[in-house]
Design a protein around this motif. Structure first.
Motif, short mmCIF file in Angstrom:
data_model
loop_
_atom_site.label_atom_id
_atom_site.label_comp_id
_atom_site.label_asym_id
_atom_site.label_seq_id
_atom_site.Cartn_x
_atom_site.Cartn_y
_atom_site.Cartn_z
N GLY A 148 0.87 -1.27 -0.01
CA GLY A 148 0.02 0.09 -0.09
C GLY A 148 0.84 1.14 0.10
N CYS A 149 2.21 1.11 -0.25
CA CYS A 149 2.87 2.55 -0.52
C CYS A 149 2.63 3.25 -1.64
CB CYS A 149 4.40 2.02 -0.55
SG CYS A 149 4.97 1.29 0.83
N THR A 150 2.67 4.68 -1.60
CA THR A 150 2.50 5.48 -2.74
C THR A 150 3.79 5.35 -3.31
OG1 THR A 150 3.52 7.60 -1.51
CG2 THR A 150 0.91 7.05 -1.29
N GLN A 151 3.78 6.10 -4.61
CA GLN A 151 5.01 6.18 -5.54
C GLN A 151 5.96 6.89 -4.63
OE1 GLN A 151 3.61 7.59 -9.17
NE2 GLN A 151 3.24 5.40 -9.91
N GLU A 152 5.73 8.13 -4.14
CA GLU A 152 6.48 8.86 -3.06
C GLU A 152 7.16 8.13 -2.08
OE1 GLU A 152 3.46 9.88 -3.75
OE2 GLU A 152 3.87 11.46 -5.49
N GLU A 153 6.36 7.19 -1.30
CA GLU A 153 7.03 6.42 -0.30
C GLU A 153 7.60 5.41 -0.71
OE1 GLU A 153 3.09 6.40 2.75
OE2 GLU A 153 3.06 5.16 1.19
N ILE A 154 7.59 4.90 -2.12
CA ILE A 154 8.61 3.77 -2.50
C ILE A 154 9.92 4.36 -3.04
CG2 ILE A 154 8.86 2.35 -4.74
CD1 ILE A 154 5.71 1.90 -4.82
N ALA A 155 9.79 5.75 -3.65
CA ALA A 155 11.04 6.22 -3.88
C ALA A 155 11.89 6.47 -2.40
CB ALA A 155 10.71 7.68 -4.26
N LYS A 156 11.25 6.86 -1.36
CA LYS A 156 11.91 7.01 -0.16
C LYS A 156 12.50 5.78 0.33
CE LYS A 156 9.46 11.05 1.38
NZ LYS A 156 8.52 11.66 2.26
N VAL A 157 11.81 4.64 0.29
CA VAL A 157 12.17 3.48 0.73
C VAL A 157 13.27 2.81 0.24
CG1 VAL A 157 11.34 0.87 0.92
CG2 VAL A 157 9.89 2.76 1.80
N LEU A 158 13.05 2.91 -1.26
CA LEU A 158 14.23 2.22 -2.19
C LEU A 158 15.38 3.61 -2.26
CD1 LEU A 158 12.04 0.27 -4.88
CD2 LEU A 158 13.11 -0.46 -2.80
N ASP A 159 15.17 4.73 -1.81
CA ASP A 159 16.23 5.75 -2.27
C ASP A 159 16.38 6.02 -3.55
OD1 ASP A 159 17.75 7.60 -1.27
OD2 ASP A 159 19.58 6.19 -1.09
N ILE A 160 15.50 5.92 -4.36
CA ILE A 160 15.62 6.26 -5.79
C ILE A 160 14.83 7.30 -6.24
CG2 ILE A 160 16.35 3.82 -6.39
CD1 ILE A 160 13.48 3.37 -7.44
N PRO A 161 15.09 8.00 -7.25
CA PRO A 161 14.09 9.02 -7.93
C PRO A 161 12.84 8.65 -8.17
CG PRO A 161 16.33 9.18 -8.82
CD PRO A 161 16.34 7.81 -8.17
N LEU A 162 11.83 9.63 -8.05
CA LEU A 162 10.44 9.38 -8.13
C LEU A 162 10.15 8.69 -9.43
CD1 LEU A 162 7.46 9.21 -7.05
CD2 LEU A 162 7.36 11.72 -7.31
N GLY A 163 10.97 9.56 -10.36
CA GLY A 163 10.93 9.18 -11.88
C GLY A 163 11.14 7.84 -12.17
N THR A 164 11.97 7.52 -11.63
CA THR A 164 12.47 5.93 -11.66
C THR A 164 11.48 5.09 -11.29
OG1 THR A 164 14.86 6.59 -11.47
CG2 THR A 164 14.18 4.13 -11.21
N VAL A 165 10.79 5.34 -10.10
CA VAL A 165 9.64 4.63 -9.59
C VAL A 165 8.68 4.54 -10.65
CG1 VAL A 165 7.89 4.22 -7.81
CG2 VAL A 165 10.34 5.04 -7.08
N LYS A 166 8.19 5.62 -11.06
CA LYS A 166 7.01 5.81 -12.03
C LYS A 166 7.43 5.02 -13.24
CE LYS A 166 5.31 10.22 -10.39
NZ LYS A 166 4.89 11.32 -10.91
N THR A 167 8.59 5.04 -13.94
CA THR A 167 9.19 4.14 -15.07
C THR A 167 9.12 2.68 -14.87
OG1 THR A 167 10.54 6.13 -15.66
CG2 THR A 167 10.87 4.16 -16.69
#
Length: 183
Positions: A148-167
């Protein structure tokens, strides 16, 4: 069993402030199911909820002197401690790290029992479909759809840019769609 003891809220508070272990035992016996339910609702994991429950009762024991009867009922105070402790646990770095490194394969048996997709794709088929994604995509799908993580939370958890998560998410969804279309 002997006689059944009951306490008023004022008696509970006085007993807890006096460090009466019998009162504390009563409190635990009578309130832990409700508090466990709150922790479980927040964490969605029985083991984590049980750990939080133990932490909550330690906090109640240690901080009963900070309870103010004029600000609310004892049960409400304990519910707030439980909710806040569960949320803190959920947000903790250790919990995020555990979720980050956990392989989706470990959880897939649990999650597929709760997915509507299982009606159209059998259990083994879904596992095989998800296995066709690369590890980065599986982690993103796990965090987004199962945790249930948002894309922003995923970016923080994985320590990667938000754009990378979205892609990665977009590519994973396209790949899943193609796999399911061709199966």
């Amino acid at each position: 069993m002997g006689s059944i003891l009951t306490y008023t809220e004022a008696e509970l508070v006085r007993g807890l402030k006096a460090r009466d272990e019998k009162v504390f035992g009563y409190l635990y016996d009578h309130y832990s199911p409700a508090l466990f339910g709150v922790a479980l609702k927040v964490l969605n994991d029985e083991n984590s909820a049980a750990d939080v429950l133990q932490e909550v009762f330690l906090k109640i024991w240690r901080s009963i002197d900070r309870y103010d009867e004029e600000k609310g009922r004892l049960f409400t105070w304990m519910l707030n401690i439980t909710r806040n402790t569960a949320i803190d646990s959920l947000r903790s770095k250790a919990h995020k790290l555990e979720q980050k490194v956990q392989d989706i394969g470990d959880d897939i048996h649990f999650y597929t029992n709760h997915l509507a997709v299982t009606q159209s794709v059998d259990h083994i088929g879904l596992v095989k479909v998800l296995e066709k994604l690369n590890k980065d995509q599986r982690v993103i799908i796990d965090l987004a759809y199962y945790k249930g993580c948002t894309q922003e939370e995923i970016a923080k958890v994985l320590d990667i840019p938000l754009g990378t998560v979205k892609t990665r998410m977009r590519n994973a969804i396209i790949q899943l769609r193609n796999i399911l279309k061709n199966s």
